[in-house]
Design a protein around this motif. Sequence first.
Motif, PDB file in Angstrom:
ATOM      1  N   TRP A  74      -7.422 -51.524 113.104  1.00 52.31           N
ATOM      2  CA  TRP A  74      -6.463 -50.745 113.896  1.00 52.31           C
ATOM      3  C   TRP A  74      -5.439 -51.671 114.546  1.00 52.31           C
ATOM      4  CZ3 TRP A  74      -7.019 -46.001 112.322  1.00 52.31           C
ATOM      5  CH2 TRP A  74      -8.273 -45.550 111.952  1.00 52.31           C
ATOM      6  N   GLY A  75      -4.874 -52.572 113.743  1.00 55.37           N
ATOM      7  CA  GLY A  75      -3.969 -53.603 114.223  1.00 55.37           C
ATOM      8  C   GLY A  75      -2.688 -53.125 114.867  1.00 55.37           C
ATOM      9  N   GLU A  76      -2.294 -51.888 114.628  1.00 58.63           N
ATOM     10  CA  GLU A  76      -1.063 -51.389 115.234  1.00 58.63           C
ATOM     11  C   GLU A  76      -1.261 -50.950 116.680  1.00 58.63           C
ATOM     12  OE1 GLU A  76       1.892 -51.655 113.692  1.00 58.63           O
ATOM     13  OE2 GLU A  76       0.748 -52.607 112.094  1.00 58.63           O
ATOM     14  N   VAL A  77      -2.522 -50.849 117.111  1.00 56.33           N
ATOM     15  CA  VAL A  77      -2.809 -50.442 118.487  1.00 56.33           C
ATOM     16  C   VAL A  77      -2.527 -51.636 119.395  1.00 56.33           C
ATOM     17  CG1 VAL A  77      -4.597 -49.659 120.084  1.00 56.33           C
ATOM     18  CG2 VAL A  77      -4.526 -48.767 117.749  1.00 56.33           C
ATOM     19  N   SER A  78      -1.863 -51.372 120.524  1.00 52.63           N
ATOM     20  CA  SER A  78      -1.511 -52.463 121.430  1.00 52.63           C
ATOM     21  C   SER A  78      -2.747 -53.007 122.147  1.00 52.63           C
ATOM     22  CB  SER A  78      -0.452 -51.991 122.430  1.00 52.63           C
ATOM     23  OG  SER A  78      -0.967 -50.968 123.255  1.00 52.63           O
ATOM     24  N   ASP A 134      -7.508 -43.639 127.682  1.00 52.88           N
ATOM     25  CA  ASP A 134      -6.380 -44.562 127.510  1.00 52.88           C
ATOM     26  C   ASP A 134      -6.326 -45.081 126.075  1.00 52.88           C
ATOM     27  OD1 ASP A 134      -5.788 -44.326 130.231  1.00 52.88           O
ATOM     28  OD2 ASP A 134      -6.742 -46.231 130.767  1.00 52.88           O
ATOM     29  N   ILE A 135      -7.489 -45.406 125.534  1.00 54.81           N
ATOM     30  CA  ILE A 135      -7.544 -45.919 124.166  1.00 54.81           C
ATOM     31  C   ILE A 135      -7.128 -44.837 123.181  1.00 54.81           C
ATOM     32  CG2 ILE A 135      -9.109 -46.720 122.341  1.00 54.81           C
ATOM     33  CD1 ILE A 135     -10.398 -48.507 124.421  1.00 54.81           C
ATOM     34  N   LYS A 136      -7.577 -43.627 123.401  1.00 55.41           N
ATOM     35  CA  LYS A 136      -7.172 -42.526 122.523  1.00 55.41           C
ATOM     36  C   LYS A 136      -5.653 -42.378 122.534  1.00 55.41           C
ATOM     37  CE  LYS A 136      -8.274 -37.759 121.420  1.00 55.41           C
ATOM     38  NZ  LYS A 136      -9.054 -36.573 121.809  1.00 55.41           N
ATOM     39  N   ASP A 137      -5.034 -42.502 123.711  1.00 56.17           N
ATOM     40  CA  ASP A 137      -3.573 -42.427 123.814  1.00 56.17           C
ATOM     41  C   ASP A 137      -2.904 -43.567 123.049  1.00 56.17           C
ATOM     42  OD1 ASP A 137      -3.747 -40.136 125.400  1.00 56.17           O
ATOM     43  OD2 ASP A 137      -3.504 -41.252 127.287  1.00 56.17           O
ATOM     44  N   LYS A 179      -3.128 -42.804 119.370  1.00 52.66           N
ATOM     45  CA  LYS A 179      -2.207 -41.704 119.033  1.00 52.66           C
ATOM     46  C   LYS A 179      -0.768 -42.213 118.951  1.00 52.66           C
ATOM     47  CE  LYS A 179      -1.869 -36.865 120.153  1.00 52.66           C
ATOM     48  NZ  LYS A 179      -2.300 -35.828 121.087  1.00 52.66           N
ATOM     49  N   GLN A 180      -0.394 -43.108 119.859  1.00 57.31           N
ATOM     50  CA  GLN A 180       0.952 -43.686 119.835  1.00 57.31           C
ATOM     51  C   GLN A 180       1.163 -44.547 118.588  1.00 57.31           C
ATOM     52  OE1 GLN A 180       1.381 -45.852 123.506  1.00 57.31           O
ATOM     53  NE2 GLN A 180       1.238 -44.000 124.748  1.00 57.31           N
ATOM     54  N   ALA A 181       0.153 -45.322 118.236  1.00 56.48           N
ATOM     55  CA  ALA A 181       0.273 -46.248 117.108  1.00 56.48           C
ATOM     56  C   ALA A 181       0.186 -45.548 115.759  1.00 56.48           C
ATOM     57  CB  ALA A 181      -0.806 -47.324 117.194  1.00 56.48           C
ATOM     58  N   GLN A 201      -9.854 -38.123 112.620  1.00 56.79           N
ATOM     59  CA  GLN A 201      -9.552 -39.540 112.419  1.00 56.79           C
ATOM     60  C   GLN A 201      -9.217 -40.209 113.754  1.00 56.79           C
ATOM     61  OE1 GLN A 201      -6.389 -38.687 109.603  1.00 56.79           O
ATOM     62  NE2 GLN A 201      -7.511 -39.794 107.998  1.00 56.79           N
ATOM     63  N   LEU A 202      -8.481 -39.483 114.592  1.00 54.32           N
ATOM     64  CA  LEU A 202      -8.116 -39.994 115.906  1.00 54.32           C
ATOM     65  C   LEU A 202      -9.366 -40.229 116.755  1.00 54.32           C
ATOM     66  CD1 LEU A 202      -6.032 -40.686 118.100  1.00 54.32           C
ATOM     67  CD2 LEU A 202      -5.903 -38.234 118.612  1.00 54.32           C
ATOM     68  N   ARG A 203     -10.275 -39.264 116.758  1.00 55.50           N
ATOM     69  CA  ARG A 203     -11.535 -39.403 117.518  1.00 55.50           C
ATOM     70  C   ARG A 203     -12.353 -40.591 117.008  1.00 55.50           C
ATOM     71  NH1 ARG A 203     -11.645 -33.924 117.039  1.00 55.50           N
ATOM     72  NH2 ARG A 203     -13.211 -34.016 115.404  1.00 55.50           N
TER      73      ARG A 203
END
Length: 92
Positions: free
Chosen positions: A24-28, A38-41, A44-46, A54-56
């Motif tokens: 999940w390298g696109e996640v900040s 916060d991680i779910k957000d 979702k942004q990335a 898939q998000l869960r």
Amino acid sequence: MVRCGSGAKFFENFQNNNVVAVGWGEVSDLSKAKTPADIKDLVKQAYPALKSGQLRSAAGQLSRFRFELKVGELVITYNPEIREYLVGVIKG
């Protein structure tokens, strides 16, 4: 246990660089996340095109990595091709 990718493709990277990581390298930066929400957000942004399941799943993996692995704990990964385990200690 932290898996080292499909077919253990990151096994040598983990070993040679003394690291453990998740995808999940696109996640900040996860260190800024204070809660699983916060991680779910961040996920979702990335990855806005992820379906709900898939998000869960992604948020759950990253939340466990961020909040459950503690400094000083042992971590293990496995390469099934050569039947070798790596054991390390979380340092940060």
